[in-house]
Design a protein around this motif. Structure first.
Motif, PDB file in Angstrom:
ATOM      1  N   VAL A 139     -22.203   4.616  -4.879  1.00 48.15           N
ATOM      2  CA  VAL A 139     -23.130   4.893  -5.971  1.00 48.15           C
ATOM      3  C   VAL A 139     -22.363   5.559  -7.096  1.00 48.15           C
ATOM      4  O   VAL A 139     -21.782   6.628  -6.920  1.00 48.15           O
ATOM      5  CB  VAL A 139     -24.288   5.808  -5.504  1.00 48.15           C
ATOM      6  CG1 VAL A 139     -25.237   6.098  -6.652  1.00 48.15           C
ATOM      7  CG2 VAL A 139     -25.014   5.184  -4.328  1.00 48.15           C
ATOM      8  N   GLY A 140     -22.351   4.896  -8.222  1.00 42.31           N
ATOM      9  CA  GLY A 140     -21.697   5.436  -9.404  1.00 42.31           C
ATOM     10  C   GLY A 140     -22.724   5.904 -10.405  1.00 42.31           C
ATOM     11  O   GLY A 140     -23.936   5.838 -10.170  1.00 42.31           O
ATOM     12  N   PHE A 141     -22.252   6.364 -11.551  1.00 38.18           N
ATOM     13  CA  PHE A 141     -23.163   6.837 -12.601  1.00 38.18           C
ATOM     14  C   PHE A 141     -23.998   5.691 -13.160  1.00 38.18           C
ATOM     15  O   PHE A 141     -25.183   5.854 -13.410  1.00 38.18           O
ATOM     16  CB  PHE A 141     -22.352   7.521 -13.702  1.00 38.18           C
ATOM     17  CG  PHE A 141     -23.195   8.196 -14.739  1.00 38.18           C
ATOM     18  CD1 PHE A 141     -23.885   9.357 -14.432  1.00 38.18           C
ATOM     19  CD2 PHE A 141     -23.309   7.660 -16.007  1.00 38.18           C
ATOM     20  CE1 PHE A 141     -24.684   9.985 -15.380  1.00 38.18           C
ATOM     21  CE2 PHE A 141     -24.099   8.280 -16.962  1.00 38.18           C
ATOM     22  CZ  PHE A 141     -24.784   9.444 -16.654  1.00 38.18           C
ATOM     23  N   PHE A 142     -23.374   4.524 -13.358  1.00 37.66           N
ATOM     24  CA  PHE A 142     -24.072   3.389 -13.967  1.00 37.66           C
ATOM     25  C   PHE A 142     -24.444   2.298 -12.978  1.00 37.66           C
ATOM     26  O   PHE A 142     -25.290   1.464 -13.284  1.00 37.66           O
ATOM     27  CB  PHE A 142     -23.216   2.762 -15.074  1.00 37.66           C
ATOM     28  CG  PHE A 142     -23.049   3.659 -16.251  1.00 37.66           C
ATOM     29  CD1 PHE A 142     -24.106   3.912 -17.109  1.00 37.66           C
ATOM     30  CD2 PHE A 142     -21.842   4.270 -16.503  1.00 37.66           C
ATOM     31  CE1 PHE A 142     -23.953   4.739 -18.201  1.00 37.66           C
ATOM     32  CE2 PHE A 142     -21.671   5.104 -17.584  1.00 37.66           C
ATOM     33  CZ  PHE A 142     -22.725   5.355 -18.444  1.00 37.66           C
ATOM     34  N   ASP A 143     -23.798   2.238 -11.829  1.00 40.57           N
ATOM     35  CA  ASP A 143     -24.083   1.143 -10.896  1.00 40.57           C
ATOM     36  C   ASP A 143     -23.958   1.610  -9.452  1.00 40.57           C
ATOM     37  O   ASP A 143     -23.462   2.690  -9.169  1.00 40.57           O
ATOM     38  CB  ASP A 143     -23.153  -0.043 -11.147  1.00 40.57           C
ATOM     39  CG  ASP A 143     -21.706   0.261 -10.787  1.00 40.57           C
ATOM     40  OD1 ASP A 143     -21.334   1.434 -10.672  1.00 40.57           O
ATOM     41  OD2 ASP A 143     -20.946  -0.698 -10.621  1.00 40.57           O
ATOM     42  N   GLN A 144     -24.448   0.764  -8.562  1.00 42.71           N
ATOM     43  CA  GLN A 144     -24.258   0.980  -7.141  1.00 42.71           C
ATOM     44  C   GLN A 144     -23.923  -0.367  -6.513  1.00 42.71           C
ATOM     45  O   GLN A 144     -24.396  -1.406  -6.968  1.00 42.71           O
ATOM     46  CB  GLN A 144     -25.470   1.610  -6.484  1.00 42.71           C
ATOM     47  CG  GLN A 144     -26.733   0.797  -6.542  1.00 42.71           C
ATOM     48  CD  GLN A 144     -27.891   1.535  -5.879  1.00 42.71           C
ATOM     49  OE1 GLN A 144     -27.768   2.680  -5.479  1.00 42.71           O
ATOM     50  NE2 GLN A 144     -29.004   0.872  -5.764  1.00 42.71           N
ATOM     51  N   HIS A 145     -23.091  -0.344  -5.491  1.00 46.25           N
ATOM     52  CA  HIS A 145     -22.692  -1.575  -4.838  1.00 46.25           C
ATOM     53  C   HIS A 145     -22.253  -1.265  -3.405  1.00 46.25           C
ATOM     54  O   HIS A 145     -22.056  -0.118  -3.036  1.00 46.25           O
ATOM     55  CB  HIS A 145     -21.568  -2.286  -5.609  1.00 46.25           C
ATOM     56  CG  HIS A 145     -20.407  -1.400  -5.894  1.00 46.25           C
ATOM     57  ND1 HIS A 145     -20.325  -0.619  -7.024  1.00 46.25           N
ATOM     58  CD2 HIS A 145     -19.280  -1.153  -5.193  1.00 46.25           C
ATOM     59  CE1 HIS A 145     -19.203   0.061  -7.012  1.00 46.25           C
ATOM     60  NE2 HIS A 145     -18.541  -0.239  -5.910  1.00 46.25           N
ATOM     61  N   VAL A 146     -22.139  -2.329  -2.615  1.00 42.61           N
ATOM     62  CA  VAL A 146     -21.705  -2.195  -1.223  1.00 42.61           C
ATOM     63  C   VAL A 146     -20.286  -2.734  -1.117  1.00 42.61           C
ATOM     64  O   VAL A 146     -19.981  -3.825  -1.600  1.00 42.61           O
ATOM     65  CB  VAL A 146     -22.649  -2.956  -0.256  1.00 42.61           C
ATOM     66  CG1 VAL A 146     -22.160  -2.833   1.167  1.00 42.61           C
ATOM     67  CG2 VAL A 146     -24.064  -2.420  -0.382  1.00 42.61           C
ATOM     68  N   LEU A 147     -19.410  -1.948  -0.495  1.00 45.88           N
ATOM     69  CA  LEU A 147     -18.029  -2.355  -0.255  1.00 45.88           C
ATOM     70  C   LEU A 147     -17.842  -2.685   1.214  1.00 45.88           C
ATOM     71  O   LEU A 147     -18.415  -2.029   2.083  1.00 45.88           O
ATOM     72  CB  LEU A 147     -17.063  -1.221  -0.629  1.00 45.88           C
ATOM     73  CG  LEU A 147     -17.031  -0.811  -2.087  1.00 45.88           C
ATOM     74  CD1 LEU A 147     -16.195   0.444  -2.255  1.00 45.88           C
ATOM     75  CD2 LEU A 147     -16.466  -1.935  -2.928  1.00 45.88           C
ATOM     76  N   PHE A 148     -17.044  -3.714   1.495  1.00 47.97           N
ATOM     77  CA  PHE A 148     -16.733  -4.125   2.857  1.00 47.97           C
ATOM     78  C   PHE A 148     -15.229  -4.158   3.043  1.00 47.97           C
ATOM     79  O   PHE A 148     -14.493  -4.504   2.122  1.00 47.97           O
ATOM     80  CB  PHE A 148     -17.272  -5.539   3.138  1.00 47.97           C
ATOM     81  CG  PHE A 148     -18.763  -5.642   3.059  1.00 47.97           C
ATOM     82  CD1 PHE A 148     -19.540  -5.437   4.187  1.00 47.97           C
ATOM     83  CD2 PHE A 148     -19.381  -5.939   1.861  1.00 47.97           C
ATOM     84  CE1 PHE A 148     -20.909  -5.538   4.120  1.00 47.97           C
ATOM     85  CE2 PHE A 148     -20.758  -6.043   1.782  1.00 47.97           C
ATOM     86  CZ  PHE A 148     -21.527  -5.841   2.911  1.00 47.97           C
ATOM     87  N   LYS A 149     -14.773  -3.824   4.235  1.00 44.94           N
ATOM     88  CA  LYS A 149     -13.362  -3.962   4.581  1.00 44.94           C
ATOM     89  C   LYS A 149     -13.183  -5.342   5.219  1.00 44.94           C
ATOM     90  O   LYS A 149     -13.884  -5.687   6.166  1.00 44.94           O
ATOM     91  CB  LYS A 149     -12.931  -2.880   5.564  1.00 44.94           C
ATOM     92  CG  LYS A 149     -11.474  -2.965   5.943  1.00 44.94           C
ATOM     93  CD  LYS A 149     -11.096  -1.864   6.909  1.00 44.94           C
ATOM     94  CE  LYS A 149      -9.648  -2.024   7.333  1.00 44.94           C
ATOM     95  NZ  LYS A 149      -9.273  -1.006   8.323  1.00 44.94           N
ATOM     96  N   VAL A 150     -12.259  -6.128   4.678  1.00 44.52           N
ATOM     97  CA  VAL A 150     -11.955  -7.455   5.202  1.00 44.52           C
ATOM     98  C   VAL A 150     -10.550  -7.399   5.788  1.00 44.52           C
ATOM     99  O   VAL A 150      -9.579  -7.159   5.071  1.00 44.52           O
ATOM    100  CB  VAL A 150     -12.021  -8.541   4.100  1.00 44.52           C
ATOM    101  CG1 VAL A 150     -11.705  -9.910   4.676  1.00 44.52           C
ATOM    102  CG2 VAL A 150     -13.380  -8.534   3.419  1.00 44.52           C
ATOM    103  N   GLY A 151     -10.457  -7.606   7.087  1.00 41.61           N
ATOM    104  CA  GLY A 151      -9.162  -7.592   7.760  1.00 41.61           C
ATOM    105  C   GLY A 151      -8.838  -8.957   8.327  1.00 41.61           C
ATOM    106  O   GLY A 151      -9.715  -9.634   8.853  1.00 41.61           O
ATOM    107  N   CYS A 152      -7.609  -9.386   8.179  1.00 43.47           N
ATOM    108  CA  CYS A 152      -7.177 -10.679   8.702  1.00 43.47           C
ATOM    109  C   CYS A 152      -5.866 -10.520   9.455  1.00 43.47           C
ATOM    110  O   CYS A 152      -5.032  -9.700   9.094  1.00 43.47           O
ATOM    111  CB  CYS A 152      -6.976 -11.695   7.579  1.00 43.47           C
ATOM    112  SG  CYS A 152      -8.486 -12.206   6.786  1.00 43.47           S
TER     113      CYS A 152
END
Length: 103
Positions: A42-55
């Motif tokens: 959650v930022g000041f102007f936006d919110q988003h979901v982050l994922f870790k991608v491992g290969c």
């Protein structure tokens, strides 16, 4: 110390066989990917979901192209991506492979 030619030939054939087995493993290797650790940011102007991608992979071309560290004969790397990155990738795959079933 005198070596018999058959001893030298058997050592050479064993080492050649080992090299072939290792090369075959890389040629017929596989790629395993895993998406984990969703984190809501959650930022000041936006919110988003982050994922870790491992290969990880044993494919020779993957190992040489990615130039990543080898761990137990596998190339490993991990990146963090947003949900929107997955949406973009799915849309690109739908354009490239119309009619393919994509999850």
């Amino acid at each position: 110390m005198d070596h018999d030619r058959s001893d030298v030939a058997s050592v050479r054939s064993v080492s050649t066989a080992a090299v072939r087995r290792k090369a075959e493993k890389f040629r017929t290797g596989l790629i395993q990917c895993e998406v984990t650790a969703p984190v809501k940011s959650v930022g000041f102007f936006d919110q988003h979901v982050l994922f870790k991608v491992g290969c990880s992979s044993t494919l020779r071309d993957y190992v040489t192209m990615c130039r990543v560290e080898l761990v137990s004969a596998h190339a490993h790397f991990a990146v963090t991506r947003r949900y929107n990155d997955f949406v973009w990738m799915r849309n690109q795959l739908r354009k490239l492979y119309p009619g393919a079933i994509l999850p």
